[in-house]
Scaffold this motif. Structure first.
Motif, mmCIF file in Angstrom:
data_model
loop_
_atom_site.group_PDB
_atom_site.id
_atom_site.type_symbol
_atom_site.label_atom_id
_atom_site.label_comp_id
_atom_site.label_asym_id
_atom_site.label_seq_id
_atom_site.Cartn_x
_atom_site.Cartn_y
_atom_site.Cartn_z
ATOM 1 N N HIS A 126 0.831 -1.199 0.000
ATOM 2 C CA HIS A 126 0.000 0.000 0.000
ATOM 3 C C HIS A 126 0.867 1.251 0.000
ATOM 4 O O HIS A 126 0.581 2.228 -0.724
ATOM 5 C CB HIS A 126 -0.908 -0.012 1.230
ATOM 6 N N LEU A 127 1.928 1.249 0.777
ATOM 7 C CA LEU A 127 2.818 2.407 0.847
ATOM 8 C C LEU A 127 3.469 2.664 -0.511
ATOM 9 O O LEU A 127 3.557 3.817 -0.967
ATOM 10 C CB LEU A 127 3.886 2.173 1.912
ATOM 11 N N LEU A 128 3.914 1.614 -1.194
ATOM 12 C CA LEU A 128 4.543 1.776 -2.506
ATOM 13 C C LEU A 128 3.552 2.304 -3.535
ATOM 14 O O LEU A 128 3.919 3.108 -4.404
ATOM 15 C CB LEU A 128 5.135 0.441 -2.966
ATOM 16 N N ARG A 129 2.288 1.883 -3.445
ATOM 17 C CA ARG A 129 1.274 2.413 -4.367
ATOM 18 C C ARG A 129 1.056 3.900 -4.134
ATOM 19 O O ARG A 129 0.930 4.679 -5.078
ATOM 20 C CB ARG A 129 -0.054 1.664 -4.206
ATOM 21 N N LEU A 130 1.008 4.297 -2.865
ATOM 22 C CA LEU A 130 0.855 5.718 -2.561
ATOM 23 C C LEU A 130 2.005 6.529 -3.130
ATOM 24 O O LEU A 130 1.815 7.598 -3.721
ATOM 25 C CB LEU A 130 0.781 5.919 -1.044
ATOM 26 N N PHE A 131 3.223 6.031 -2.969
ATOM 27 C CA PHE A 131 4.408 6.770 -3.389
ATOM 28 C C PHE A 131 4.532 6.841 -4.913
ATOM 29 O O PHE A 131 5.227 7.711 -5.433
ATOM 30 C CB PHE A 131 5.662 6.126 -2.805
ATOM 31 N N ALA A 132 3.898 5.920 -5.609
ATOM 32 C CA ALA A 132 4.002 5.898 -7.068
ATOM 33 C C ALA A 132 3.076 6.913 -7.733
ATOM 34 O O ALA A 132 3.156 7.112 -8.949
ATOM 35 C CB ALA A 132 3.694 4.495 -7.588
#
Length: 261
Positions: free
Chosen positions: A203-209
């Motif tokens: 979830h964190l990586l999706r937000l950062f992308a």
């Protein structure tokens, strides 16, 4: 370019996590030395950590309304794990979280050392939890709870569980309703919700992308708890948050329980 942005955001969050680990280690040292760490001190340090974490997240935050000037039981709708740092930066407070969070790597330990109260679903520990929340409120230490009991996609609001608000009645502590709305391009954000079997890292990586989303935090009018039944108190808080998020649409009124003869 997008990959560099993701890496930069990850580094920033890792630095904040290292800062949090340092604070948590200090609390652990105090415990080993049998030195007391008052709840209000943990809450102030927790607010400092939450503020740094919130600034590292890809959100533009707008706070609407007045921050309470006295300790209250904060009650909010629940969309994502990011609700916690975004609300935790607003005031010193403790949190009520599901027991599963305690097992999360790093985050679970940080939550424990910050003074988080954990609840087991169907664990039958509601009376103990009620006493713990009441003890915090009696010490003038605010507590934040999510009375829906789970996260949603932000497009609806589940029924609030009145038993989680019982401590406010026990201590005559006002309730601070909070409505949190995640937007992206003026529409409900499909990325911010943390639901189902999602995991924290993915979830964190999706937000950062993605580009920055928008978060609106509405601090609504406090609700007096003294003399109220917990079902009615939960309904009033739910109605206030529902109205702020979706307008004055009908919400099912809870049935009043008959008193035992």
């Amino acid at each position: 370019m997008q990959r560099l942005r993701v890496y930069a955001r990850i580094v920033r969050v890792l630095l904040v996590v290292l800062f949090g680990l340092g604070m948590a280690s200090l609390f652990s040292l105090y415990e080993r030395l049998h030195l007391s760490t008052p709840d209000d001190r943990r809450q102030r340090w927790s607010q400092l950590f939450m503020a740094r974490l919130a600034r590292a997240l890809p959100f533009k935050v707008t706070v609407i309304g007045n921050r309470p000037q006295q300790p209250m039981l904060w009650v909010s709708n629940h969309v994502s794990w990011t609700d916690i740092p975004l609300l935790g930066m607003l005031a010193p407070m403790s949190f009520l979280s599901k027991a599963e969070v305690r097992q999360w790597p790093v985050a679970g330990w940080l939550a424990l050392k910050a003074g988080t109260l954990f609840i087991r679903r169907g664990g039958g520990d509601s009376q103990l939890l009620r006493q713990q929340i009441a003890r915090h409120l009696q010490r003038a230490c605010p507590v934040l709870i999510f009375p829906e009991g789970t996260t949603t996609d932000g497009r609806s609001l589940r029924t609030f569980h009145g038993r989680l608000l019982a401590s406010a009645i026990d201590t005559a502590t006002p309730v601070q309703p909070v409505a949190v709305r995640y937007l992206r391009g003026g529409k409900p954000d499909p990325i911010a919700p943390f639901v189902g079997d999602d995991d924290l890292l993915s979830h964190l990586l999706r937000l950062f992308a993605h580009d920055c989303g928008e978060v609106q935090i509405h601090l609504l009018a406090p609700i007096q708890s003294a003399g109220q039944e917990r079902a009615a108190l939960a309904f009033n808080a739910q109605l206030a948050i529902h109205t702020a998020l979706f307008g004055a649409q009908p919400v099912a009124q809870p049935q009043r329980r008959a008193k035992a003869a």
